[in-house]
Motif scaffolding. Structure first.
Motif, PDB file in Angstrom:
ATOM      1  N   PHE A   1      72.176 -43.502  73.411  1.00  0.00           N
ATOM      2  CA  PHE A   1      71.207 -43.533  72.316  1.00  0.00           C
ATOM      3  C   PHE A   1      71.305 -44.898  71.645  1.00  0.00           C
ATOM      4  N   GLU A   2      70.193 -45.589  71.554  1.00  0.00           N
ATOM      5  CA  GLU A   2      70.142 -46.857  70.814  1.00  0.00           C
ATOM      6  C   GLU A   2      69.560 -46.554  69.441  1.00  0.00           C
ATOM      7  N   ILE A   3      70.399 -46.723  68.428  1.00  0.00           N
ATOM      8  CA  ILE A   3      70.016 -46.297  67.081  1.00  0.00           C
ATOM      9  C   ILE A   3      70.005 -47.502  66.151  1.00  0.00           C
ATOM     10  N   GLU A   4      68.872 -47.676  65.462  1.00  0.00           N
ATOM     11  CA  GLU A   4      68.749 -48.748  64.469  1.00  0.00           C
ATOM     12  C   GLU A   4      69.084 -48.154  63.103  1.00  0.00           C
TER      13      GLU A   4
END
Lengths: 79, 79
Positions: free
Chosen positions: B42-45
């Motif tokens: 998961f790429e989370i900002e």
């Protein structure tokens, strides 16, 4: 040699699963989350190949099986 | 702050999807592949949270939503 291959949707491609997770996290009170994108990771044990050979093979695996390069990017981490 | 969260099956847990990919790669002529395990990334900002707060929040997200800690491990990379 151990490798990790990451396959993620290209930045312009809609990611409804990631968006749903982001909305769910917001609903659970995690206010700081601006965006979520979901991808896949493959942990591949490559035997005793040297680094250059392993990288070439992994690149070929990504292009031929692991990633759909029309809509997905991939990256390879060795070590 | 950008974060990557990896969720992978614990080592004792059967991974039929990874095994199928490994078999497929073998059938395509990639002889060096010893094992494949598939997981999620998961790429989370995270907005402008500081590192400690972001890590705490991500840890809570993993425990509450992103990972099934009965059968999955998770790890968090910030940066």
């Amino acid at each position: 040699m151990k490798a990790r291959v990451f396959v993620t949707l290209k930045s312009g491609v809609l990611d409804p699963q990631g968006a749903a997770i982001g909305t769910a996290l917001g609903g659970m009170g995690f206010d700081g989350v601006e965006s979520v994108r979901q991808g896949k990771v493959f942990e591949i044990e490559m035997g005793d190949a040297d680094e250059a050979t392993a990288r070439d093979q992994l690149d070929a695996m990504c292009r031929r099986l692991l990633a759909n390069t029309v809509i997905e990017d991939y990256s390879i981490e060795l070590g």
